[in-house]
Design a protein around this motif. Structure first.
Motif, PDB file in Angstrom:
ATOM      1  N   UNK A 213      34.256 103.885  15.371  1.00  0.00           N
ATOM      2  CA  UNK A 213      33.907 104.953  14.438  1.00  0.00           C
ATOM      3  C   UNK A 213      32.483 104.738  13.922  1.00  0.00           C
ATOM      4  N   UNK A 214      31.728 105.827  13.710  1.00  0.00           N
ATOM      5  CA  UNK A 214      30.334 105.680  13.256  1.00  0.00           C
ATOM      6  C   UNK A 214      30.180 104.817  12.018  1.00  0.00           C
ATOM      7  N   UNK A 215      31.142 104.919  11.066  1.00  0.00           N
ATOM      8  CA  UNK A 215      31.006 104.134   9.842  1.00  0.00           C
ATOM      9  C   UNK A 215      31.414 102.678  10.032  1.00  0.00           C
ATOM     10  N   UNK A 216      31.897 102.320  11.250  1.00  0.00           N
ATOM     11  CA  UNK A 216      32.284 100.941  11.543  1.00  0.00           C
ATOM     12  C   UNK A 216      31.289 100.245  12.477  1.00  0.00           C
ATOM     13  N   UNK A 217      30.285 100.987  12.935  1.00  0.00           N
ATOM     14  CA  UNK A 217      29.358 100.444  13.928  1.00  0.00           C
ATOM     15  C   UNK A 217      28.665  99.171  13.430  1.00  0.00           C
ATOM     16  N   UNK A 218      28.357  99.125  12.147  1.00  0.00           N
ATOM     17  CA  UNK A 218      27.644  97.966  11.601  1.00  0.00           C
ATOM     18  C   UNK A 218      28.549  96.743  11.444  1.00  0.00           C
ATOM     19  N   UNK A 219      29.870  96.938  11.570  1.00  0.00           N
ATOM     20  CA  UNK A 219      30.792  95.817  11.384  1.00  0.00           C
ATOM     21  C   UNK A 219      31.198  95.181  12.715  1.00  0.00           C
ATOM     22  N   UNK A 220      30.673  95.688  13.826  1.00  0.00           N
ATOM     23  CA  UNK A 220      31.029  95.135  15.139  1.00  0.00           C
ATOM     24  C   UNK A 220      30.520  93.703  15.269  1.00  0.00           C
ATOM     25  N   UNK A 221      31.421  92.797  15.622  1.00  0.00           N
ATOM     26  CA  UNK A 221      31.052  91.398  15.841  1.00  0.00           C
ATOM     27  C   UNK A 221      31.515  90.981  17.229  1.00  0.00           C
ATOM     28  N   UNK A 222      30.966  89.877  17.718  1.00  0.00           N
ATOM     29  CA  UNK A 222      31.379  89.369  19.031  1.00  0.00           C
ATOM     30  C   UNK A 222      31.650  87.871  18.934  1.00  0.00           C
ATOM     31  N   UNK A 223      32.369  87.374  19.926  1.00  0.00           N
ATOM     32  CA  UNK A 223      32.806  85.977  19.892  1.00  0.00           C
ATOM     33  C   UNK A 223      31.700  84.996  20.230  1.00  0.00           C
ATOM     34  N   UNK A 224      30.582  85.479  20.769  1.00  0.00           N
ATOM     35  CA  UNK A 224      29.460  84.587  21.054  1.00  0.00           C
ATOM     36  C   UNK A 224      28.788  84.166  19.761  1.00  0.00           C
ATOM     37  N   UNK A 225      28.605  85.144  18.852  1.00  0.00           N
ATOM     38  CA  UNK A 225      27.951  84.846  17.571  1.00  0.00           C
ATOM     39  C   UNK A 225      28.938  84.368  16.507  1.00  0.00           C
ATOM     40  N   UNK A 226      30.212  84.787  16.629  1.00  0.00           N
ATOM     41  CA  UNK A 226      31.211  84.440  15.616  1.00  0.00           C
ATOM     42  C   UNK A 226      32.490  83.942  16.274  1.00  0.00           C
ATOM     43  N   UNK A 227      32.462  82.807  16.945  1.00  0.00           N
ATOM     44  CA  UNK A 227      33.647  82.348  17.687  1.00  0.00           C
ATOM     45  C   UNK A 227      34.868  82.104  16.814  1.00  0.00           C
TER      46      UNK A 227
END
Length: 260
Positions: free
Chosen positions: A193-207
């Motif tokens: 969702x557009x209002x959730x785009x800034x909350x996307x995280x990944x396991x490389x940066x946040x394992x």
């Protein structure tokens, strides 16, 4: 429309929505990574009834007449489905939080729990629908050494050669702050969702924010067939009762019309 007709009509429509959702879940009970949809019900406008409206017993409290019921799909059940042993050594499932990232037809990132992966002719890791899985490669695919492609429990991609293992990249996991805000777009994919785009995280940066990966298995749907069939029977009975109310209301008004 008279209130009794309006109430029973809303009940028929609400139960039909539930039946449609249950049928969709059952149809996808063997679909890899499918997450079942849930339905919620709520009352429509409630009109309070007091002694000026009807003769009430002294024991009656908080009596009211609502205008019907409304149902709608209200979310997705993201609980883990059963695990299926795969003949493909590239298949993965997520043990805990997280989604795999794949590319849709326009090359955009979408999220899925479908980890039934294989290797295509271009040495790209793809899911069962042919969608390319998001990877962080340290060695381009066209420069990979000869050998068997394997994936470790941390998502690391490596080539098993005669000399040993050669790491060529990693498959990251993705997640957002509120998974219920993800928008289902079909094919077991979810867009952000557009209002959730800034909350996307990944396991490389946040394992630490993600679960681990299980290799050699993929996650099947989380639909409980027995529960779904029970829910379907209950919804069908509720639908029949609302239809009977409509029929009875029609008969009552027909009698009234005979005396007017």
């Amino acid at each position: 429309m008279r209130i009794p007709y309006s109430i029973s009509k809303s009940g028929l429509k609400a139960q039909q929505n539930k039946l449609d959702t249950i049928a969709h879940n059952i149809a996808n009970s063997n679909t890899a990574g499918y997450k079942q949809k849930t339905v919620s019900f709520r009352e429509l406008l409630v009109n309070d009834i007091n002694e000026q409206d009807a003769l009430l017993s002294g024991n009656v409290e908080n009596l009211g007449l609502n205008r019907g019921v409304l149902s709608s799909p209200n979310g997705t059940d993201f609980s883990t489905g059963s695990l299926i042993q795969s003949e493909e050594n590239l298949s993965l499932s997520v043990n805990g939080e997280g989604f795999f990232g794949v590319q849709d037809g326009n090359g955009n990132l979408v999220l899925t729990r479908d980890g039934n992966f294989t290797l295509d002719g271009n040495k790209q890791i793809v899911n069962s629908r042919g969608q390319v899985v998001e990877t962080n490669l340290t060695i381009p695919a066209d420069a990979w050494p000869e050998g068997e492609v394997q994936i470790g429990s941390s998502g690391e991609i490596f080539i098993q050669t005669e000399e040993g293992q050669v790491s060529v990249g990693v498959i990251p996991l993705y997640n957002v702050e509120n998974p219920q805000a993800l928008i289902p777009i079909g094919d077991n994919n979810f867009t952000i969702a557009p209002d959730q785009a800034d909350t996307l995280i990944n396991s490389v940066d946040n394992p630490a924010a993600f679960g681990t990966m299980l290799t050699g298995v993929y996650e099947n749907s989380n639909v409980d067939l027995a529960q779904s069939l029970t829910d379907m029977i209950m919804a069908q009975r509720a639908y029949s009762l609302n239809a009977q109310v409509t029929k009875s209301t029609d008969e009552i008004y027909s009698l009234i019309n005979q005396f007017t």
